[in-house]
Scaffold this motif. Structure first.
Motif, PDB file in Angstrom:
ATOM      1  N   LEU A   1       0.824  -1.212   0.000  1.00  0.00           N
ATOM      2  CA  LEU A   1       0.000   0.000   0.000  1.00  0.00           C
ATOM      3  C   LEU A   1       0.858   1.263   0.000  1.00  0.00           C
ATOM      4  CD1 LEU A   1      -2.777  -1.155   2.491  1.00  0.00           C
ATOM      5  CD2 LEU A   1      -3.051  -0.767   0.034  1.00  0.00           C
ATOM      6  N   PHE A   2       2.024   1.197   0.642  1.00  0.00           N
ATOM      7  CA  PHE A   2       2.940   2.347   0.648  1.00  0.00           C
ATOM      8  C   PHE A   2       3.393   2.668  -0.771  1.00  0.00           C
ATOM      9  CE2 PHE A   2       7.227   4.133   0.786  1.00  0.00           C
ATOM     10  CZ  PHE A   2       7.065   5.191   1.666  1.00  0.00           C
ATOM     11  N   ILE A   3       3.861   1.648  -1.470  1.00  0.00           N
ATOM     12  CA  ILE A   3       4.414   1.899  -2.802  1.00  0.00           C
ATOM     13  C   ILE A   3       3.311   2.196  -3.816  1.00  0.00           C
ATOM     14  CG2 ILE A   3       4.505  -0.419  -3.812  1.00  0.00           C
ATOM     15  CD1 ILE A   3       7.393   2.112  -3.780  1.00  0.00           C
ATOM     16  N   ILE A   4       2.121   1.602  -3.662  1.00  0.00           N
ATOM     17  CA  ILE A   4       1.055   1.894  -4.623  1.00  0.00           C
ATOM     18  C   ILE A   4       0.512   3.306  -4.406  1.00  0.00           C
ATOM     19  CG2 ILE A   4      -1.077   1.114  -3.444  1.00  0.00           C
ATOM     20  CD1 ILE A   4      -1.770  -0.336  -6.095  1.00  0.00           C
ATOM     21  N   THR A   5       0.529   3.785  -3.152  1.00  0.00           N
ATOM     22  CA  THR A   5       0.167   5.187  -2.903  1.00  0.00           C
ATOM     23  C   THR A   5       1.179   6.103  -3.567  1.00  0.00           C
ATOM     24  OG1 THR A   5      -0.826   4.601  -0.765  1.00  0.00           O
ATOM     25  CG2 THR A   5      -0.301   6.923  -1.112  1.00  0.00           C
TER      26      THR A   5
ATOM     27  N   PHE B   1       0.375   6.076  -7.311  1.00  0.00           N
ATOM     28  CA  PHE B   1      -0.748   6.983  -7.563  1.00  0.00           C
ATOM     29  C   PHE B   1      -0.297   8.438  -7.449  1.00  0.00           C
ATOM     30  CE2 PHE B   1      -4.035   3.690  -5.879  1.00  0.00           C
ATOM     31  CZ  PHE B   1      -4.017   3.052  -7.099  1.00  0.00           C
ATOM     32  N   GLY B   2       0.499   8.724  -6.393  1.00  0.00           N
ATOM     33  CA  GLY B   2       0.892  10.102  -6.101  1.00  0.00           C
ATOM     34  C   GLY B   2       1.852  10.704  -7.098  1.00  0.00           C
TER      35      GLY B   2
ATOM     36  N   ALA C   1       6.800  10.878  -3.525  1.00  0.00           N
ATOM     37  CA  ALA C   1       5.672  10.362  -4.309  1.00  0.00           C
ATOM     38  C   ALA C   1       4.508   9.994  -3.401  1.00  0.00           C
ATOM     39  CB  ALA C   1       6.116   9.151  -5.125  1.00  0.00           C
ATOM     40  N   VAL C   2       4.801   9.378  -2.260  1.00  0.00           N
ATOM     41  CA  VAL C   2       3.747   9.005  -1.301  1.00  0.00           C
ATOM     42  C   VAL C   2       3.089  10.260  -0.742  1.00  0.00           C
ATOM     43  CG1 VAL C   2       3.258   7.827   0.878  1.00  0.00           C
ATOM     44  CG2 VAL C   2       4.877   6.829  -0.746  1.00  0.00           C
TER      45      VAL C   2
ATOM     46  N   ALA D   1      -6.078   3.570   3.714  1.00  0.00           N
ATOM     47  CA  ALA D   1      -5.588   2.211   3.956  1.00  0.00           C
ATOM     48  C   ALA D   1      -4.126   2.231   4.387  1.00  0.00           C
ATOM     49  CB  ALA D   1      -5.755   1.373   2.690  1.00  0.00           C
ATOM     50  N   LEU D   2      -3.343   3.127   3.800  1.00  0.00           N
ATOM     51  CA  LEU D   2      -1.934   3.243   4.162  1.00  0.00           C
ATOM     52  C   LEU D   2      -1.790   3.643   5.634  1.00  0.00           C
ATOM     53  CD1 LEU D   2       1.107   3.429   3.491  1.00  0.00           C
ATOM     54  CD2 LEU D   2       0.697   5.792   2.766  1.00  0.00           C
ATOM     55  N   PHE D   3      -2.582   4.625   6.065  1.00  0.00           N
ATOM     56  CA  PHE D   3      -2.501   5.070   7.454  1.00  0.00           C
ATOM     57  C   PHE D   3      -2.938   3.970   8.426  1.00  0.00           C
ATOM     58  CE2 PHE D   3      -2.808   9.471   5.625  1.00  0.00           C
ATOM     59  CZ  PHE D   3      -1.571   9.892   6.065  1.00  0.00           C
ATOM     60  N   PHE D   4      -3.961   3.187   8.029  1.00  0.00           N
ATOM     61  CA  PHE D   4      -4.423   2.099   8.880  1.00  0.00           C
ATOM     62  C   PHE D   4      -3.368   1.003   9.019  1.00  0.00           C
ATOM     63  CE2 PHE D   4      -8.804   3.714   8.624  1.00  0.00           C
ATOM     64  CZ  PHE D   4      -9.208   3.480   9.949  1.00  0.00           C
TER      65      PHE D   4
END
Length: 431
Positions: free
Chosen positions: A194-198, A201-202, A376-377, A426-429
């Motif tokens: 989720l970190f890298i996919i954010t 996206f970013g 990027a994140v 989701a990343l924060f969770f």
């Protein structure tokens, strides 16, 4: 004779299409900046083909977002910050401008550091000297060249993206597996994924692109002498031409994204490089491009460095410029790359300050390559509230008149907002 006539028409159509390319092409190319290259390379190295599908599925949403931003600039004759100022409270305005300036300044720092790290692969010059040299070069180009000359330079710098597509088709690929990974989404509910996919996206749908393309459409209108950017100077033909330019830029951008992801997966992941720690690690992805030459490692570093430096020269002015447009519009300062320094002190002041602060960030001990990915994140999180405003503005009949968003545009924009917001939450969770 008919064949010759058809050939002449084809050539004429081709060159007409080329002349339409401008803000959309530049924005799309700037999207694959050093931060993008590092993030996509890390994604491919870490997850193989696992996130290859993102390039395909983000294309319609990225195109819709940038089309809405460009349409706002084209129709209103104003940048996004100026439109927000006219239609929302000061708290909203300052929040929007603050997000863009902070995110862009950090991104500037990461990109300058990456350019210096890439140059260090080729020449034995200290990192500090290289960062100062690149910063000075960028500021001189941005401040002392007019818009027409500068936009032409940016178009040519976009050619630096070609090394990754060429590499893709040199490497032996299992095209069946690649096609499946491109079309069928793969999702993992882990922090790393989720970190890298954010970050993906970013660095793809990113705040600075929103403001830059809108403001550059205004610059284009002024360059062509359209009624000072007033609604009366815009017609549907202008909208259609903008969409051709925007769509072309986004397709090129996402195709390049797909190529970088694929090269990272094929070369780095399969060779056991799962974590890109230095510019040299990232450069290894291009070794197949020159594998038949003696000293292939150095040639790969050369091509990688040229790409990073070329795209950094393209992206950093876009980052500082979009921040300067936002601040200038918020405070009613004159803002245009066509204006001389003595007629736009505030505008060029923001460009200079943002670039210098970005330079200073490189001396706080953060690794340049890791800084690109974390940037990027950050952009992925910052983009969410800005997307909400873009959806509202572009769909407003009061602001956009007959050129407001249709149902398809609204659907794509809202879906983008929900997905990027969901990824951030989701990343924060998972933290």
């Amino acid at each position: 004779m008919p064949l010759k006539t058809n050939n002449k028409r084809s050539k004429k159509s081709f060159w007409k299409w080329i002349t339409l390319l401008g803000p959309g092409l530049t924005t799309g190319a700037a999207d694959d900046d050093p931060s993008g290259i590092a993030t996509y390379s890390q994604t491919g190295a870490q997850f193989g083909y696992g996130q290859l599908w993102t390039a395909l599925y983000m294309l319609p949403f990225m195109t819709a977002v940038q089309e809405a931003c460009a349409r706002i600039g084209l129709v209103t004759g104003k940048g996004i910050a100026a439109v927000v100022k006219e239609n929302y409270s000061r708290k909203v305005l300052y929040g929007v401008v603050g997000l863009v300036v902070v995110a862009n300044t950090i991104n500037i720092g990461a990109d300058i550091g990456a350019m210096a790290a890439a140059a260090e692969l080729l020449i034995p010059v200290p990192f500090v000297v290289l960062t100062l040299l690149f910063t000075a070069t960028i500021l001189v180009l941005e401040i002392f060249t007019n818009y027409k000359t500068y936009s032409g330079i940016l178009k040519w710098l976009a050619l630096a993206l070609l090394s990754y597509p060429i590499t893709v088709f040199i490497i032996h690929q299992d095209w069946g597996t690649v096609l499946k990974a491109t079309v069928v989404p793969h999702i993992e509910f882990s922090f790393a994924f989720l970190f890298i996919i954010t970050g993906v996206f970013g660095t793809t749908i990113t705040p600075y692109m929103f403001f830059w393309e809108a403001s550059q459409e205004v610059e284009e209108i002024k360059e062509k002498g359209h009624a000072d950017g007033n609604k009366k100077g815009v017609c549907w033909e202008d909208i259609h031409n903008m969409r051709k330019d925007n769509t072309t830029g986004m397709i090129i951008s996402e195709f390049t994204t797909w190529c970088i992801l694929l090269v990272g997966a094929t070369v780095l992941y399969k060779s056991g490089v799962k974590d890109i720690k230095t510019a040299a690690d990232a450069a290894k992805a291009l070794e197949p491009l020159v594998h038949s030459f003696p000293n292939a490692g150095y040639l790969a570093k050369l091509i990688f460095s040229i790409g990073i430096i070329g795209l950094g020269l393209l992206a950093v002015p876009v980052l500082s410029g979009s921040a300067a447009y936002a601040v200038s519009e918020a405070f009613d300062w004159k803002a245009s790359l066509n204006l001389k320094l003595n007629r736009a002190h505030g505008f060029y002041g923001v460009i200079t300050i943002a670039t210098i602060i970005g330079l200073i960030i490189n001396f706080v001990g953060i690794d340049p390559v890791k800084a690109l990915i974390y940037t990027a994140v950050l952009n992925g999180v910052a983009a969410v509230p800005l997307l909400f405003l873009i959806v509202k503005i572009s769909a407003s009949e009061k602001i956009m008149g007959e050129y407001k968003s249709g149902w398809l545009s609204k659907a794509l924009l809202w879906f983008t907002f929900v997905v990027m917001g969901g990824a951030a939450v989701a990343l924060f969770f998972t933290i």
